[in-house]
Scaffold this active site. Structure first.
Site, PDB file in Angstrom:
ATOM      1  N   GLN A 247       0.618  -1.243   0.286  1.00  0.00           N
ATOM      2  CA  GLN A 247       0.026  -0.273   0.053  1.00  0.00           C
ATOM      3  C   GLN A 247       0.636   1.666   0.430  1.00  0.00           C
ATOM      4  O   GLN A 247       0.314   2.612   0.624  1.00  0.00           O
ATOM      5  CB  GLN A 247      -0.876  -0.012   1.097  1.00  0.00           C
ATOM      6  CG  GLN A 247      -1.959  -0.762   1.134  1.00  0.00           C
ATOM      7  CD  GLN A 247      -3.325  -0.329  -0.280  1.00  0.00           C
ATOM      8  OE1 GLN A 247      -3.228   0.437  -0.192  1.00  0.00           O
ATOM      9  NE2 GLN A 247      -3.665  -1.392  -0.190  1.00  0.00           N
ATOM     10  N   SER A 248       2.152   0.880  -0.871  1.00  0.00           N
ATOM     11  CA  SER A 248       2.566   2.572  -0.705  1.00  0.00           C
ATOM     12  C   SER A 248       2.296   3.640  -1.286  1.00  0.00           C
ATOM     13  O   SER A 248       1.693   3.064  -2.639  1.00  0.00           O
ATOM     14  CB  SER A 248       3.751   2.030  -1.375  1.00  0.00           C
ATOM     15  OG  SER A 248       5.264   3.300  -1.526  1.00  0.00           O
ATOM     16  N   ASN A 249       2.645   4.506  -0.189  1.00  0.00           N
ATOM     17  CA  ASN A 249       2.030   6.680  -1.489  1.00  0.00           C
ATOM     18  C   ASN A 249       2.763   6.138  -2.059  1.00  0.00           C
ATOM     19  O   ASN A 249       2.563   6.809  -3.246  1.00  0.00           O
ATOM     20  CB  ASN A 249       1.726   6.890  -0.465  1.00  0.00           C
ATOM     21  CG  ASN A 249       0.663   6.601   0.905  1.00  0.00           C
ATOM     22  OD1 ASN A 249      -0.229   6.705   0.446  1.00  0.00           O
ATOM     23  ND2 ASN A 249       0.958   7.045   2.526  1.00  0.00           N
TER      24      ASN A 249
END
Length: 339
Positions: A77-79
């Site tokens: 879930q990397s921004n």
């Protein structure tokens, strides 16, 4: 002291300057300092966020070097992955995201919604890896394939946190003080999340370069306070060298790991309470990974009397809203159980 970044190639990705919100209801609820929020969550493409600031310089250099493909890394879930995918879509670049299942979470929401859904929507090729060894092997294959295809690759680190990427938050902090000065506001403290440390390093370096008597409070989201402090100092010194400046003293820099909890990407009761407080007083949406932990640490400092009612504080909102939906089942449970 003036800060000149014109020597570095840069591509426009954000809507700058981002606004500063005065938050009287939040301030009253805390019974403490005056709180302002710098809204880097609302500025630019790909649902906004702090990584766009870094990517302006990283992609500026990549384009100058003739790159047609960008590879970068992060958690599922990397921004940073989402914002890199969006920026590459805007610029017509191929984007390869090498994402590691480093957070002990699973389920439909975490695996398929939130940032990772947007990664795919923006056209990135997503490589999901089980562990660090798998990540290294996947990266090697991506690079080998690009070489076979005759493509030129630019590789960005986790969070875009390189000495060049740090310049994004040097520029952002110069922007922030220009806004505060125009409003006649004197602030005592800047609160910033610390993960891969590039954002905090840029803020701390700019405060030093500008000679501002302001505390930089880093709220750690993954590492210990000591590790985060070392990372910030290392990156700030390397970025200063890139600018032809001496290593900064950073004697107004502080870090706290009081809200890290069990580890990166794992929110605690304290974090959910912080999300609820910001949402219900100011309609500001934090995320449970970065801003939620920084806010939880900040709230604890206020309630412990470490930040006084006489202070004016700027909380740097680094974005991350899409990631909240990856935690939708837990969010729903919290809202149902606590009202």
């Amino acid at each position: 002291m003036a800060v000149d970044l014109s020597a570095f190639p840069r591509v426009p990705l954000g809507h700058w300057p981002t606004p500063i919100d005065d938050c009287p209801r939040l301030s009253a609820a805390l019974g403490g300092p005056r709180v302002l929020v710098k809204r880097d969550d609302v500025g630019g493409i790909g649902a906004g966020g702090n990584k766009l600031r870094k990517l302006e310089f990283l992609l500026g250099a990549a384009l100058a070097d003739g790159a047609d493909t960008v590879v970068t890394f992060g958690a599922v879930q990397s921004n940073h992955g989402r914002q890199t995918a969006a920026a590459c879509a805007r610029l017509g670049l191929r984007c390869e995201l090498v994402l590691t299942r480093s957070v002990p979470r699973a389920g439909e929401a975490y695996e398929r919604s939130g940032n990772i859904a947007l990664d795919r929507l923006y056209g990135a090729t997503v490589h999901l890896c089980a562990d660090d060894a798998d990540t290294a092997e996947t990266y090697r294959r991506v690079i080998d394939t690009a070489a076979t295809d005759g493509r030129t690759v630019a590789t960005f680190p986790v969070g875009g946190s390189s000495p060049l990427g740090v310049l994004g938050y040097v520029a952002a902090t110069v922007e922030l003080f220009a806004q505060l000065d125009s409003l006649g506001l004197e602030v005592h403290r800047l609160v910033v999340p610390v993960g891969s440390a590039g954002t905090a390093a840029g803020v701390a370096l700019a405060v030093d370069l500008l000679g501002r008597n302001v505390i930089v409070d880093g709220g750690c989201v993954s590492h210990t306070a000591e590790e985060s402090l070392a990372d910030i100092r290392r990156l700030a010194a390397a970025s200063a060298e890139l600018m032809g400046r001496p290593a900064p003293a950073l004697d107004r820099l502080r870090t706290t790991d009081r809200a890290v909890g069990p580890g990166y990407g794992i929110p605690t009761d304290q974090v959910w309470d912080a999300l609820r407080l910001f949402a219900r007083t100011e309609a500001i949406t934090l995320d449970p990974v970065y801003t939620g932990k920084a806010a939880a640490a900040f709230i604890d400092q206020v309630r412990a009397g470490e930040i006084t009612a006489a202070e004016t504080v700027v909380f740097l909102h680094t974005g991350g809203l899409p990631g909240l939906f990856a935690y939708a089942p837990e969010l729903a449970d919290r809202l149902n159980s606590r009202g």
